[in-house]
Design an enzyme around this catalytic site. Structure first.
Site: not given
Lengths: 258, 126
Positions: A106-107, A110, A135, A162
């Protein structure tokens, strides 16, 4: 099956059995033995490819996490917790297992956030906040457009994790059930897991406090139904988390040792 | 380009099973039911491989057909693989002496046959 069709099939079978001599019958046995061996080899090869696929995904996810988190176990936990919550939410085992491997990415976006923003201590300026929030979209771009259902789900999670139930999230500001379930699930487990791990800037919150903080976001950040499920099964989820910490499954240990 | 195989066996069901085995690997397949038509078809088609049974009724058997193929300069590039229910060491030796590249006892593992053909094909190419 129609009588006519059955008769045709029977005729065909009779003919075949009549035409096979002893030599051919022995040869058929060899064929079938080989077939069994090949099926076995194929299944092993498929398992191996699947393992390699999942491992590659986790390593990819870890590449993004490497700069601000020193452990890959958080990623594994997110996967397994999201899977567990998906099952509690009545999703199919296929969906839940796919989420297990999709959630850790999910990240991934970044990786596109510059160090001076990602690692900045203290509060972000509005400009930095905008870069940081990018991101989610970058993750969706990295993972998106794939034929693989797993990558499709991973892109969906990266894009939506998010978003907030009340519509004040990013990148699109989706409201309520307009946010894909995968994103809503990962948002909840990521929040809880992030709070209950030690960070360089603060110690871990106790589980009870993290659960209370999650409950406070019911209907604000998070889907109220998923928060209720997580709270109702908090003991099980915490037991699962502790189990993963004690014995990270499969290649978990390998990843943390690198 | 796909390799050509001539399957020679007096039993139609065996020919069919060998054909099914080789179709897995996209060979171009022809069939003959006895040694003399095998010899004629080999000269006509110049296949990459002849997969031939040893014991067949007719003027002469698979061993003799193999010898005649080996003696024919037009067929030097044709590889002969003998298939036989006779699996003794002496039978194998006779087959190899007749000029066969390889001698496979029946019943045989289809995977092994595919591997044998692939190895022989690779050896020819290199």
């Amino acid at each position: 099956m129609s009588a006519q069709f059955r008769a045709a099939v029977n005729a065909d079978c009779t003919e075949a059995s009549n035409s096979f001599g002893a030599g051919a019958a022995a040869q058929m046995e060899c064929l079938i033995t080989d077939l069994g061996r090949m099926v076995q080899q194929r299944n092993e090869a498929l398992r191996e490819v699947t393992r390699a696929h999942h491992e590659a995904l986790l390593r990819l996810a870890r590449a993004a996490e490497f700069r601000d988190d020193d452990t890959g176990v958080h990623l594994l936990r997110i996967g397994f917790l999201a899977e567990a919550l998906a099952l509690l939410a009545g999703q199919t085992p296929e969906f839940a297992e796919r989420l297990r491997w999709a959630a850790p990415m999910h990240d991934i976006g970044k990786i596109g956030v510059p160090d001076e923003v990602l690692k900045k201590p203290g509060a972000y300026s509005p400009e930095e906040r905008k870069i940081m929030n990018g991101h989610a979209m970058m993750g969706a771009q990295i993972l998106g457009g794939s034929r693989s259902p797993l990558f499709q789900m991973a892109a969906e999670v990266a894009l939506n994790h998010h978003e907030r139930w009340d519509g004040s999230g990013y990148p699109l500001g989706l409201v309520g059930e307009a946010i894909p379930l995968s994103g809503r699930l990962v948002a909840v487990v990521d929040f809880f897991d992030a709070l209950t791990m030690n960070r360089c800037y603060r110690p871990a919150f106790p589980d009870s406090q993290a659960l209370a903080m999650m409950a406070a976001q019911r209907g604000l950040a998070f889907d109220p139904w998923l928060v209720d499920l997580a709270l109702a099964h908090a003991e099980d989820l915490i037991a699962l988390r502790d189990h993963i910490n004690r014995s990270p499954p499969e290649f978990g240990p390998m990843i943390t040792q690198i | 380009m796909s390799k050509t195989v001539l399957i020679v066996d007096d039993h139609a069901d065996i020919r069919r099973l060998i054909r099914m085995t080789l179709e897995i690997e996209a060979y171009e397949i022809h069939e003959a039911a006895n040694a003399s038509s095998a010899l004629r078809m080999a000269r006509e088609l110049r296949p990459d491989f002849v997969l031939m049974d040893v014991m067949m009724p007719g003027e002469f058997d698979g061993l003799e057909a193999c010898r005649r193929m080996r003696a024919d300069p037009a067929l030097v590039r044709v590889q002969v693989i003998l298939l036989s229910a006779m699996g003794q060491a002496a039978d194998r030796a006779a087959g190899l002496q007749a000029g066969a590249l390889s001698y496979i006892a029946k019943p045989f593992s289809p995977l092994k046959l595919i591997a044998t053909l692939a190895a022989a094909g690779a050896a020819v190419q290199s």
